[in-house]
Motif scaffolding. Structure first.
Motif, mmCIF file in Angstrom:
data_model
loop_
_atom_site.group_PDB
_atom_site.id
_atom_site.type_symbol
_atom_site.label_atom_id
_atom_site.label_comp_id
_atom_site.label_asym_id
_atom_site.label_seq_id
_atom_site.Cartn_x
_atom_site.Cartn_y
_atom_site.Cartn_z
ATOM 1 N N GLU A 1 9.397 -38.284 34.525
ATOM 2 C CA GLU A 1 10.740 -38.735 34.480
ATOM 3 C C GLU A 1 11.175 -40.262 34.237
ATOM 4 O O GLU A 1 12.243 -40.675 34.288
ATOM 5 C CB GLU A 1 11.447 -38.535 35.845
ATOM 6 C CG GLU A 1 11.440 -37.188 36.495
ATOM 7 C CD GLU A 1 11.890 -37.010 37.813
ATOM 8 O OE1 GLU A 1 12.361 -38.006 38.438
ATOM 9 O OE2 GLU A 1 11.986 -35.705 38.252
ATOM 10 N N LYS B 1 14.298 -27.859 39.985
ATOM 11 C CA LYS B 1 14.141 -27.743 38.689
ATOM 12 C C LYS B 1 14.678 -26.441 37.988
ATOM 13 O O LYS B 1 15.185 -26.323 37.119
ATOM 14 C CB LYS B 1 12.752 -27.965 38.052
ATOM 15 C CG LYS B 1 12.296 -27.975 36.588
ATOM 16 C CD LYS B 1 12.751 -29.214 36.068
ATOM 17 C CE LYS B 1 12.173 -29.543 34.669
ATOM 18 N NZ LYS B 1 12.723 -30.605 34.016
ATOM 19 N N ASN C 1 19.784 -36.075 36.344
ATOM 20 C CA ASN C 1 18.940 -34.916 36.676
ATOM 21 C C ASN C 1 17.456 -35.284 36.637
ATOM 22 O O ASN C 1 16.692 -35.234 35.707
ATOM 23 C CB ASN C 1 19.232 -33.784 35.516
ATOM 24 C CG ASN C 1 18.698 -32.545 36.116
ATOM 25 O OD1 ASN C 1 18.222 -32.202 37.104
ATOM 26 N ND2 ASN C 1 18.254 -32.024 35.047
ATOM 27 N N TYR D 1 10.401 -30.206 44.067
ATOM 28 C CA TYR D 1 10.615 -30.556 42.520
ATOM 29 C C TYR D 1 10.866 -29.133 41.773
ATOM 30 O O TYR D 1 11.791 -28.809 41.014
ATOM 31 C CB TYR D 1 9.370 -30.905 41.970
ATOM 32 C CG TYR D 1 9.294 -31.231 40.393
ATOM 33 C CD1 TYR D 1 10.026 -32.061 39.838
ATOM 34 C CD2 TYR D 1 8.854 -30.170 39.649
ATOM 35 C CE1 TYR D 1 10.110 -32.205 38.376
ATOM 36 C CE2 TYR D 1 8.605 -30.266 38.223
ATOM 37 C CZ TYR D 1 9.610 -31.382 37.559
ATOM 38 O OH TYR D 1 9.356 -31.393 36.209
ATOM 39 N N LEU D 2 10.069 -28.101 42.103
ATOM 40 C CA LEU D 2 10.155 -26.722 41.525
ATOM 41 C C LEU D 2 11.514 -26.007 41.815
ATOM 42 O O LEU D 2 12.216 -25.502 40.918
ATOM 43 C CB LEU D 2 9.073 -25.726 42.026
ATOM 44 C CG LEU D 2 7.832 -26.250 41.387
ATOM 45 C CD1 LEU D 2 6.760 -25.214 42.474
ATOM 46 C CD2 LEU D 2 7.548 -25.820 40.118
ATOM 47 N N GLU E 1 13.700 -40.371 31.398
ATOM 48 C CA GLU E 1 15.038 -39.830 31.893
ATOM 49 C C GLU E 1 15.755 -40.923 32.822
ATOM 50 O O GLU E 1 16.964 -41.069 32.871
ATOM 51 C CB GLU E 1 14.894 -38.674 32.932
ATOM 52 C CG GLU E 1 15.912 -38.116 33.856
ATOM 53 C CD GLU E 1 16.953 -37.334 32.622
ATOM 54 O OE1 GLU E 1 18.051 -37.230 32.848
ATOM 55 O OE2 GLU E 1 16.615 -36.899 31.638
ATOM 56 N N PRO F 1 14.851 -34.702 39.503
ATOM 57 C CA PRO F 1 14.599 -33.959 40.810
ATOM 58 C C PRO F 1 13.577 -34.899 41.835
ATOM 59 O O PRO F 1 13.889 -35.097 42.873
ATOM 60 C CB PRO F 1 13.673 -32.811 40.470
ATOM 61 C CG PRO F 1 14.539 -32.502 39.182
ATOM 62 C CD PRO F 1 14.402 -33.720 38.455
ATOM 63 N N THR F 2 12.465 -35.607 41.176
ATOM 64 C CA THR F 2 11.483 -36.164 41.830
ATOM 65 C C THR F 2 11.971 -37.565 42.381
ATOM 66 O O THR F 2 11.864 -38.009 43.516
ATOM 67 C CB THR F 2 10.124 -36.386 41.234
ATOM 68 O OG1 THR F 2 9.903 -35.090 40.733
ATOM 69 C CG2 THR F 2 9.057 -36.860 42.131
ATOM 70 N N LEU G 1 9.910 -20.280 38.920
ATOM 71 C CA LEU G 1 10.098 -21.593 39.688
ATOM 72 C C LEU G 1 10.645 -21.515 40.980
ATOM 73 O O LEU G 1 9.934 -22.131 42.131
ATOM 74 C CB LEU G 1 10.839 -22.417 38.787
ATOM 75 C CG LEU G 1 10.273 -22.934 37.443
ATOM 76 C CD1 LEU G 1 11.394 -23.875 36.799
ATOM 77 C CD2 LEU G 1 9.023 -23.805 37.598
ATOM 78 N N GLN H 1 18.152 -25.500 36.299
ATOM 79 C CA GLN H 1 18.215 -25.834 35.084
ATOM 80 C C GLN H 1 18.161 -24.788 34.158
ATOM 81 O O GLN H 1 18.429 -24.483 33.216
ATOM 82 C CB GLN H 1 17.251 -26.905 34.415
ATOM 83 C CG GLN H 1 17.197 -28.429 35.026
ATOM 84 C CD GLN H 1 16.276 -29.292 34.452
ATOM 85 O OE1 GLN H 1 15.905 -29.054 33.484
ATOM 86 N NE2 GLN H 1 15.921 -30.295 35.267
ATOM 87 N N TYR H 2 17.389 -23.566 34.786
ATOM 88 C CA TYR H 2 17.046 -22.368 33.768
ATOM 89 C C TYR H 2 17.855 -21.089 34.201
ATOM 90 O O TYR H 2 17.842 -20.228 33.662
ATOM 91 C CB TYR H 2 15.511 -22.216 33.787
ATOM 92 C CG TYR H 2 14.910 -23.294 33.383
ATOM 93 C CD1 TYR H 2 14.667 -23.659 32.182
ATOM 94 C CD2 TYR H 2 14.037 -24.280 34.214
ATOM 95 C CE1 TYR H 2 13.914 -24.656 31.505
ATOM 96 C CE2 TYR H 2 13.272 -25.301 33.656
ATOM 97 C CZ TYR H 2 13.334 -25.792 32.274
ATOM 98 O OH TYR H 2 12.764 -26.586 31.649
#
Length: 332
Positions: free
Chosen positions: A214, A93, A42, A89-90, A217, A44-45, A167, A96-97
């Motif tokens: 990242e 991302k 995970n 990216y947004l 990560e 994104p970028t 987002l 996840q929420y």
């Protein structure tokens, strides 16, 4: 040459067909992202970096081999690269929420943004039947949303739905800015120049963002052979999608691009039915038909000269870019 008793031009038919090719590329990236997420990857970028590098190498090489000056200033592309990286990216991302349903619904926000931006900046005119086509397309997606409300997705609202929804809205707005900007540069500058510079600055900003957000990560990720293949597949699909976008933008514009991409969720459903033998709600087929009808209505009687006011603006700006390039060439 006009086909179907004057309803469609060959250019319009190609735009409809090519838009679905791009939608299938987006569908394939979605499957790759899902598989990478299942493997615990995970970032994104980092997932978008390979695409920008490919664009910079392939189209940058072509641009250098031409030995011609650039039509547009480099700092325009720098801003476009930054906006494109952050839009990707947004939205990634946000998963996840918030829920998939919220992402699908709110991602449609890019369509009115594109219409407003093209009308204001590119002076694109929209007749009533085009607005009706947009409404029908969005109605098809709303049908999918209502279907998902009755599925398991509605109970999985995410860890922070409000943050995730914000987002998505921000990312969809930036996507609209990117699409309209790319349409502008495609019609007034050069497609190869656009892709080369977008790849260059996209790779630079992605590298900076990876090093800041990242890095840890990436250290924890175990890159198995399957994960590498999925990453390569994602990068290849994104490269083909980005390469094809300027073609559709030049033919049909950024509104048609965004409407065409609405079918990507429908294609994913069909693939799940045909490949994985999954059963889905019948409303998905109604939604797919609604989006298809909306695309056809939007494209009806789409003859040359329909948007002459916008064409005149683009011609004037293109001439200005050419004059700037000539001046820069003489000075060098």
């Amino acid at each position: 040459m006009v086909a179907f008793n004057g309803l469609f031009t060959k250019k319009t038919l190609f735009g409809l067909f090519f838009g679905q090719i791009l939608s299938l590329f987006i569908t394939s990236t979605g499957f790759s992202l899902s598989e990478l997420a299942r493997r615990g990857i995970n970032a994104p970028t980092s997932q978008s970096l390979a695409n920008y590098v490919l664009l910079a190498i392939v189209y940058g090489g072509i641009l250098i081999s031409r030995r011609n000056g650039m039509k547009a200033k480099w700092y325009y592309y720098l801003l476009l690269g930054l906006v494109d990286v952050e839009a990707n990216y947004l939205v990634v991302k946000a998963y996840q929420y918030t829920s998939l349903t919220s992402v699908m619904l709110l991602d449609c926000w890019s369509i009115p943004c594109v219409i407003l931006l093209t009308w204001f900046f590119l002076k694109t005119s929209y007749r009533f039947k085009k607005i009706m086509g947009v409404v029908i397309c969005v109605a098809g997606i709303v049908l999918v949303i209502f279907s998902d409300v009755h599925a398991s997705d509605h109970s999985q609202s995410g860890s922070n739905p409000v943050k995730g929804d914000l987002l998505v809205i921000a990312g969809a707005t930036l996507y609209a800015v990117c699409n309209v900007s790319e349409e502008f540069f495609t019609k007034t500058a050069d497609q190869v120049e656009l892709l080369a510079m977008l790849g260059l600055f996209g790779a630079i900003f992605s590298g900076i963002q990876i090093s800041v957000f990242e890095r840890e990560e990436l250290k924890s990720i175990h890159w198995s052979s399957g994960a590498v293949l999925q990453y390569a597949g994602f990068a290849a699909a994104m490269f083909l999608f980005y390469s094809g976008v300027p073609v559709l933008l030049k033919i049909s514009g950024s509104t048609m691009l965004n409407l065409s991409l609405l079918t990507s969720d429908m294609w994913s459903v069909l693939i799940r039915i045909l490949v994985y033998l999954e059963k889905v709600d019948w409303i998905y087929f109604v939604a797919f038909a609604a989006v298809a009808v909306g695309l056809v209505v939007y494209s009806l009687f789409d003859k040359e000269g329909d948007e002459s006011r916008g064409d005149n603006v683009e011609l004037a700006i293109s001439k200005h870019f050419d004059e700037e390039a000539d001046v820069a060439g003489r000075l060098s």
